[in-house]
Design an enzyme around this catalytic site. Structure first.
Site, short mmCIF file in Angstrom:
data_model
loop_
_atom_site.label_atom_id
_atom_site.label_comp_id
_atom_site.label_asym_id
_atom_site.label_seq_id
_atom_site.Cartn_x
_atom_site.Cartn_y
_atom_site.Cartn_z
N PHE A 77 42.59 37.99 37.34
CA PHE A 77 42.97 38.29 38.48
C PHE A 77 41.64 38.59 39.29
O PHE A 77 41.31 38.30 40.48
CB PHE A 77 43.96 39.60 38.73
N HIS A 115 48.61 53.15 47.44
CA HIS A 115 49.47 51.71 47.31
C HIS A 115 49.56 51.23 45.88
O HIS A 115 48.47 51.01 45.45
CB HIS A 115 49.30 50.91 48.45
#
Length: 293
Positions: free
Chosen positions: A222, A272
């Site tokens: 990622f 978040h």
């Protein structure tokens, strides 16, 4: 400052941080199998009592993924009482299609959208619209509450960090209400980025994106695609744990909690979490940090 005084100062700052509310939001992605759908809804049910400010659902290229996003969002809105925030991209969609989607969301009671450019098509064709154009379009349809993406270490396609900052400013000036960052592990990179945002007149909240890491090999992939620096110390913490998922989870939770604690000491109150549709790590982290039902 001697060691005893330093520890007392740290304790005092920690207690002050705990007196402030900690606000969370969660990101999910639309499932593509029956088992993944079960996992998704179990995770949403588990995290819902933590009263997130909103929950977002990602939005991939292609109508199939988009339809799944729409379905998940509308079910969240209808069945859970949570504020559902669909991702919306302007790649591979015309202005008229985007307007129709926005109107449908508004009529369905959806008021919060995460507005993104989206991944470039394989053809490499230059996009007709960018995220700032999408924000402007959405605000033209209705008074949506709009989040946009921010990149403390710069977007991988940006020629430099300043250009990336200019693009973020365009999105905010177009009407975005907040920015949510790409996940990161270098706290200083976020703090420098936040200061630079203030320096160019960006006054909205820059919400840190937190990724609890359970699989370090997956993280490395990622990070390589998203221009995220993975500190050397993280690799050392996961050494020898390839066949030990329980310990990997504990390590990942500890890293994420330390991130939040340090950022709280710097005045950050909103976070978040990229859940990857798994609730266990995120719930444990939030619980430990004082976010309770």
């Amino acid at each position: 400052m001697n060691e005893k005084a330093r520890q007392l100062d740290l304790l005092n700052r920690t207690m002050r941080d705990l007196d402030r509310d900690l606000n969370v939001s969660f990101e999910f992605f639309p499932p593509n199998s029956e088992s993944m759908e079960t996992t998704l809804w179990n995770s949403i049910e588990r995290l819902a009592p933590l009263k997130p400010k909103f929950v977002s659902v990602t939005y991939g290229a292609g109508s199939g993924t988009r339809d799944r996003t729409h379905g998940v969002i509308k079910r969240i809105q209808k069945d859970t009482g949570l504020i559902a925030a669909p991702h919306l991209t302007c790649i591979d969609a015309s202005r008229d299609e985007l307007i129709d989607i926005a109107k449908d969301y508004w009529q369905s009671g959806i008021r919060h959208i995460v507005a993104l450019r989206g991944d470039l098509p394989q053809s490499g064709k230059k996009p007709d619209m960018y995220a700032n154009d999408l924000v402007e379009l959405l605000k033209g349809v209705a008074d949506f509450d709009i989040s946009v993406a921010a990149y403390p270490e710069a977007h991988p396609e940006s020629p430099n960090a300043q250009s990336d900052l200019v693009n973020l400013k365009k999105k905010i000036d177009a009407g975005a209400n907040r920015a949510i960052t790409q996940f990161f592990f270098d706290i200083d990179s976020y703090l420098r980025f936040r200061d630079r945002c203030v320096g160019v007149g960006i006054e909205v909240d820059i919400i840190p994106g937190i990724l609890p890491v359970s699989n370090f090999a997956t993280l490395k992939r990622f990070a390589g695609m998203t221009n995220v620096h993975v500190p050397e110390w993280m690799g050392k913490m996961y050494e020898g744990l390839d066949d030990d998922p329980t310990t990997r989870n504990l390590v990942g939770a500890n890293i994420a909690m330390e991130q939040v604690k340090i950022l709280r000491s710097e005045g950050v109150d909103d976070f978040h979490f990229y859940t990857l549709n798994r609730s266990e790590l995120t719930y444990a982290i939030c619980h430990t940090l004082g976010v309770r039902p």
